[in-house]
Design a protein around this motif. Structure first.
Motif, PDB file in Angstrom:
ATOM      1  N   ASN A  56     -10.293 -54.031  47.264  1.00  0.00           N
ATOM      2  CA  ASN A  56     -10.443 -54.601  48.592  1.00  0.00           C
ATOM      3  C   ASN A  56      -9.233 -54.248  49.458  1.00  0.00           C
ATOM      4  O   ASN A  56      -8.103 -54.381  49.009  1.00  0.00           O
ATOM      5  N   PRO A  57      -9.418 -53.800  50.695  1.00  0.00           N
ATOM      6  CA  PRO A  57      -8.296 -53.497  51.583  1.00  0.00           C
ATOM      7  C   PRO A  57      -7.414 -54.725  51.836  1.00  0.00           C
ATOM      8  O   PRO A  57      -7.849 -55.864  51.671  1.00  0.00           O
ATOM      9  N   ILE A  58      -6.177 -54.470  52.263  1.00  0.00           N
ATOM     10  CA  ILE A  58      -5.185 -55.523  52.472  1.00  0.00           C
ATOM     11  C   ILE A  58      -4.833 -55.589  53.951  1.00  0.00           C
ATOM     12  O   ILE A  58      -4.722 -54.573  54.631  1.00  0.00           O
ATOM     13  N   ILE A  59      -4.639 -56.822  54.452  1.00  0.00           N
ATOM     14  CA  ILE A  59      -4.228 -57.037  55.832  1.00  0.00           C
ATOM     15  C   ILE A  59      -2.838 -57.672  55.816  1.00  0.00           C
ATOM     16  O   ILE A  59      -2.558 -58.554  55.012  1.00  0.00           O
ATOM     17  N   LYS A  60      -1.958 -57.179  56.700  1.00  0.00           N
ATOM     18  CA  LYS A  60      -0.589 -57.678  56.792  1.00  0.00           C
ATOM     19  C   LYS A  60      -0.216 -57.799  58.264  1.00  0.00           C
ATOM     20  O   LYS A  60      -0.816 -57.157  59.119  1.00  0.00           O
ATOM     21  N   ILE A  61       0.811 -58.612  58.547  1.00  0.00           N
ATOM     22  CA  ILE A  61       1.387 -58.666  59.886  1.00  0.00           C
ATOM     23  C   ILE A  61       2.894 -58.537  59.725  1.00  0.00           C
ATOM     24  O   ILE A  61       3.514 -59.335  59.019  1.00  0.00           O
ATOM     25  N   PHE A  62       3.465 -57.520  60.376  1.00  0.00           N
ATOM     26  CA  PHE A  62       4.892 -57.243  60.274  1.00  0.00           C
ATOM     27  C   PHE A  62       5.572 -57.432  61.625  1.00  0.00           C
ATOM     28  O   PHE A  62       4.966 -57.197  62.668  1.00  0.00           O
ATOM     29  N   PRO A  63       6.868 -57.813  61.599  1.00  0.00           N
ATOM     30  CA  PRO A  63       7.646 -57.745  62.851  1.00  0.00           C
ATOM     31  C   PRO A  63       7.691 -56.289  63.295  1.00  0.00           C
ATOM     32  O   PRO A  63       7.820 -55.394  62.463  1.00  0.00           O
ATOM     33  N   SER A  64       7.564 -56.034  64.572  1.00  0.00           N
ATOM     34  CA  SER A  64       7.516 -54.652  65.041  1.00  0.00           C
ATOM     35  C   SER A  64       8.898 -54.034  65.168  1.00  0.00           C
ATOM     36  O   SER A  64       9.021 -52.829  65.314  1.00  0.00           O
ATOM     37  N   ALA A  65       9.954 -54.843  65.112  1.00  0.00           N
ATOM     38  CA  ALA A  65      11.300 -54.330  65.332  1.00  0.00           C
ATOM     39  C   ALA A  65      11.694 -53.272  64.306  1.00  0.00           C
ATOM     40  O   ALA A  65      12.421 -52.352  64.611  1.00  0.00           O
ATOM     41  N   SER A  66      11.174 -53.413  63.095  1.00  0.00           N
ATOM     42  CA  SER A  66      11.548 -52.473  62.050  1.00  0.00           C
ATOM     43  C   SER A  66      10.304 -51.847  61.444  1.00  0.00           C
ATOM     44  O   SER A  66       9.477 -52.535  60.859  1.00  0.00           O
ATOM     45  N   GLU A  67      10.187 -50.540  61.569  1.00  0.00           N
ATOM     46  CA  GLU A  67       9.042 -49.834  61.003  1.00  0.00           C
ATOM     47  C   GLU A  67       9.068 -49.867  59.480  1.00  0.00           C
ATOM     48  O   GLU A  67       8.069 -49.651  58.834  1.00  0.00           O
ATOM     49  N   THR A  68      10.246 -50.127  58.894  1.00  0.00           N
ATOM     50  CA  THR A  68      10.353 -50.138  57.433  1.00  0.00           C
ATOM     51  C   THR A  68      10.409 -51.547  56.868  1.00  0.00           C
ATOM     52  O   THR A  68      10.606 -51.729  55.682  1.00  0.00           O
ATOM     53  N   SER A  69      10.236 -52.563  57.716  1.00  0.00           N
ATOM     54  CA  SER A  69      10.317 -53.943  57.250  1.00  0.00           C
ATOM     55  C   SER A  69       9.216 -54.236  56.245  1.00  0.00           C
ATOM     56  O   SER A  69       8.077 -53.836  56.413  1.00  0.00           O
TER      57      SER A  69
END
Length: 188
Positions: A56-69
């Motif tokens: 099953n695919p995964i959904i995430k929400i990241f802070p946009s400030a860091s592309e590697t966060s």
């Protein structure tokens, strides 16, 4: 569960080699930036239909400030159709999150192997209700948090020998009905 009509205009997220529509052999992802208010609760709602049951695919929400966060605001990876009996059918999904100290976030979908469809994505600010009784009795709200447009019902239950006098917003009487339903536009 709620079911999307047909998936018309939905986004398709390609999987990897086992997905006949993709000739790649690595993880695939799609992402989208969106603006938020800092330290505010939001509700992410979407319909999903996965092409495979096992991966099953995964959904995430990241802070946009860091592309590697690696900081997932959802607290951990959430399966796209989490908790559904059949992930290969259209299912409505709802996830609540706090924006933290961010005013821009990235919605991030990762697929390994089987692809998925996603449709009708919405991100709505959540408001809160605080209800209390003075005197003898109890008061309750049907929702502790809500988005604009959702109705809230307030219910008062006076104690034996007591009488309900009304619902007040500060000093202003808004209703004398023990069960009062309205659609708020802000926290109250």
């Amino acid at each position: 569960s709620d079911v999307a009509k047909t998936g018309d205009w939905s986004a398709y997220i390609y999987g990897t080699v086992s997905d006949p529509d993709s000739g790649v052999s690595m993880w695939q992802n799609t992402q989208q930036l969106f603006a938020v208010e800092k330290n505010t609760y939001y509700r992410l709602t979407y319909y999903a239909k996965c092409l495979g049951i096992d991966k099953n695919p995964i959904i995430k929400i990241f802070p946009s400030a860091s592309e590697t966060s690696n900081e997932n605001i959802l607290g951990g990876d959430k399966v796209l159709n989490q908790g559904t009996a059949n992930s290969t059918e259209w299912n409505k999904n709802t996830v609540t999150f706090n924006s933290g100290n961010n005013n821009m976030l990235r919605l991030f979908l990762t697929v390994n192997e089987n692809g998925a469809y996603i449709d009708d994505i919405s991100i709505d600010k959540l408001y809160s209700s605080v209800v209390y009784a003075t005197g003898r009795g109890i008061a309750a709200a049907s929702r502790e948090s809500f988005t604009v447009g959702e109705a809230v019902t307030l219910t008062a239950t006076p104690a034996d020998g007591a009488v309900f006098s009304g619902w007040y917003d500060g000093e202003t009487l808004v209703s004398t009905d023990a069960a009062y339903t309205f659609t708020p536009t802000d926290s109250f």
